[in-house]
Design an enzyme around this catalytic site. Structure first.
Site, PDB file in Angstrom:
ATOM      1  N   ASP A  34       0.835  -1.201   0.000  1.00 25.32           N
ATOM      2  CA  ASP A  34       0.000   0.000   0.000  1.00 25.32           C
ATOM      3  C   ASP A  34       0.871   1.254   0.000  1.00 25.32           C
ATOM      4  OD1 ASP A  34      -2.339  -1.372  -0.199  1.00 25.32           O
ATOM      5  OD2 ASP A  34      -2.677  -1.476   1.950  1.00 25.32           O
ATOM      6  N   ASP A  35       0.693   2.114   0.994  1.00 29.39           N
ATOM      7  CA  ASP A  35       1.425   3.381   0.986  1.00 29.39           C
ATOM      8  C   ASP A  35       2.747   3.318   1.745  1.00 29.39           C
ATOM      9  OD1 ASP A  35      -0.349   4.615  -0.594  1.00 29.39           O
ATOM     10  OD2 ASP A  35      -1.416   5.671   0.990  1.00 29.39           O
ATOM     11  N   ALA A  36       3.101   2.136   2.234  1.00 29.00           N
ATOM     12  CA  ALA A  36       4.356   2.038   2.999  1.00 29.00           C
ATOM     13  C   ALA A  36       5.556   2.180   2.069  1.00 29.00           C
ATOM     14  CB  ALA A  36       4.413   0.719   3.735  1.00 29.00           C
TER      15      ALA A  36
ATOM     16  N   GLY B 271       3.554   8.445   2.770  1.00 23.39           N
ATOM     17  CA  GLY B 271       3.542   7.079   3.282  1.00 23.39           C
ATOM     18  C   GLY B 271       4.483   6.951   4.455  1.00 23.39           C
TER      19      GLY B 271
ATOM     20  N   ARG C 199      -4.490   6.819  -7.067  1.00 26.13           N
ATOM     21  CA  ARG C 199      -4.344   8.235  -6.724  1.00 26.13           C
ATOM     22  C   ARG C 199      -4.272   9.115  -7.971  1.00 26.13           C
ATOM     23  NH1 ARG C 199      -2.578   6.632  -1.566  1.00 26.13           N
ATOM     24  NH2 ARG C 199      -3.666   4.659  -1.591  1.00 26.13           N
TER      25      ARG C 199
END
Ligand SMILES: [Zn+2]
Length: 426
Positions: A43-45, A195, A227
């Site tokens: 994900d956003d990590a 993130g 996004r």
């Protein structure tokens, strides 16, 4: 927060230059690879190169101000900023006050830790209890010092003493703390693809390109389509061209440098025009099956640090009203075990663990077995009586939650008779 070592972005816009943002820069230009790696950048990590961090990447300083005022109260009494005496009510320990100077304020440049007193203060007693009245008029001052927040130790940066408009003494003190990058800290480029760090990898474990370039940061490709932040990809290409050509890129929308020109320039430098490169797995050394998009771009360290947010609790303070653990990090509160969490315990079958969780506000109340009302019980004599039935009944001790007792009290207060019918197990 103050970030150390800031750099002018390689890709800027005309507004950036016109507004003179270059005189207060806020990011660092780093090498970014867009790929999934080890699952730590889901994900956003993001994954950050630990070796880059050790070399000083994204180093920051964190400041925490503390303020204290010598308040004056009605009746001529007042707070006093000082080294508290040992006979003050609530005196901590000698060690807690060890950084205080004669004026009761921690010395500049002392290394303080959480729990250490920064500004010593004593206040007049809040309310005179009935017992204190008979103590020959000597009223104990109450200790009300300001201590360093939990997990926020550091160095006393400066101390500022002045007075307020009302004429009260006013002390402000600032703590400085060095903040290295750690797992859970937040980063973002200017396109808003923020993130948190999922893993810090040593450079030998990071993937590397054919020419030996090791990225500082690994970003997940799966966070781009949802996004629709095309600026991220465009800046990556622009940054790469700028870094290779040793020049700044104009990234102004519609009128900046054309993507096509940038791609052609990339070709001239001997790279693929779309910015992808052959990469090798840093752990196995194997060549990756797909070409990886690598480039340079500006990343910003955001002000959200795990060090400020991390919280845990084993035992701790409880609320006075319902005897449940307090809420919130500042009061070292508990972590809520809600309806859904309860369902997890039930589904797992860990009934005893669940009971233990819900026991946190357990109390024992005496109940009259005749009328079902809360009775009066003398613990020492192990006898009790009922306000209605007197001694002519059996008093049973029942374990209930404190919140249930509040419910009983509230029902009685509005004139409803809450009758507890005791079963056979009591
Ligand atoms: Zn009764």
């Amino acid at each position: 927060m103050i970030a150390i070592d800031q750099q002018t972005p390689i890709v800027t816009t005309q507004i950036y230059n016109n507004e003179d943002f270059g005189s207060h820069v806020f990011g660092q230009n780093i090498v970014v690879a867009v790929l999934s790696y080890l699952g730590y950048n889901m994900d956003d990590a993001i994954i950050i190169n630990k070796s880059s961090v050790d070399r000083g990447l994204f180093r920051a300083m964190f400041f925490r101000p503390y303020k204290v005022e010598e308040t004056k109260y009605v009746g001529g009494q007042s707070d006093l900023i000082t080294n508290p005496d040992k006979d003050v009510a609530g005196y901590r320990s000698e060690a807690a006050y060890k950084y205080l100077d004669e004026d009761g304020i921690a010395a500049v440049n002392s290394h303080v830790n959480s729990g250490d007193v920064l500004i010593g203060r004593v206040s007049p007693p809040r309310f005179v209890s009935s017992i204190d009245k008979f103590r020959l008029g000597v009223q104990k001052q109450v200790e009300s010092s300001i201590e360093c927040r939990t997990g926020e130790g550091g160095i006393v940066e400066n101390v500022f003493v002045t007075s307020t408009a009302e004429g009260n003494k006013y002390v402000s003190l600032k703590i400085r703390q060095d903040r290295k990058v750690e797992i859970g800290d937040k980063f973002g480029p200017r396109s808003g693809q923020k993130g948190v760090v999922g893993m810090l990898l040593n450079q030998e474990d990071m993937p590397f390109t054919y020419s030996g370039i090791i990225p500082d940061l690994i970003f997940s490709p799966y966070s781009i389509p949802t996004r629709m932040s095309m600026a991220y990809l465009l800046e990556l290409i622009g940054g790469k061209v700028g870094a290779l050509g040793g020049r700044y890129i104009d990234g102004t929308p519609f009128i900046g440098e054309k993507e096509e020109d940038l791609r052609n320039e990339l070709l001239e430098y001997g790279f693929r025009e779309n910015g992808v490169e052959t990469m090798y797995n840093g752990i196995t050394g194997e060549e990756m099956q797909v070409k990886i998009f690598v480039g340079d771009m500006t990343y910003i360290r955001l002000k959200h640090f795990v060090a400020n947010k991390i919280q845990w609790r084993a035992r701790g303070p409880i609320q006075l009203l319902n005897r449940q653990p307090t809420e919130g990090k500042s009061k070292s509160g508990g972590l809520r075990l809600g309806e859904m969490e309860k369902d997890c315990f039930v589904a797992y079958g860990s009934a005893m663990a669940l009971k233990e969780r819900f026991d946190s506000d357990k109390i024992t109340i005496p109940v009259c077995s005749k009328c079902g009302m809360t009775a009066v019980y003398n613990v020492r004599k192990k006898t009790g009586y009922c306000p209605i039935d007197g001694e002519d009944t059996q008093i049973k001790l029942i374990e209930v939650s404190a919140s249930f007792k509040i419910l009983l009290d509230e029902l009685k207060a509005v004139g409803i008779y809450p009758k507890m019918v005791l079963g056979s197990k009591v």
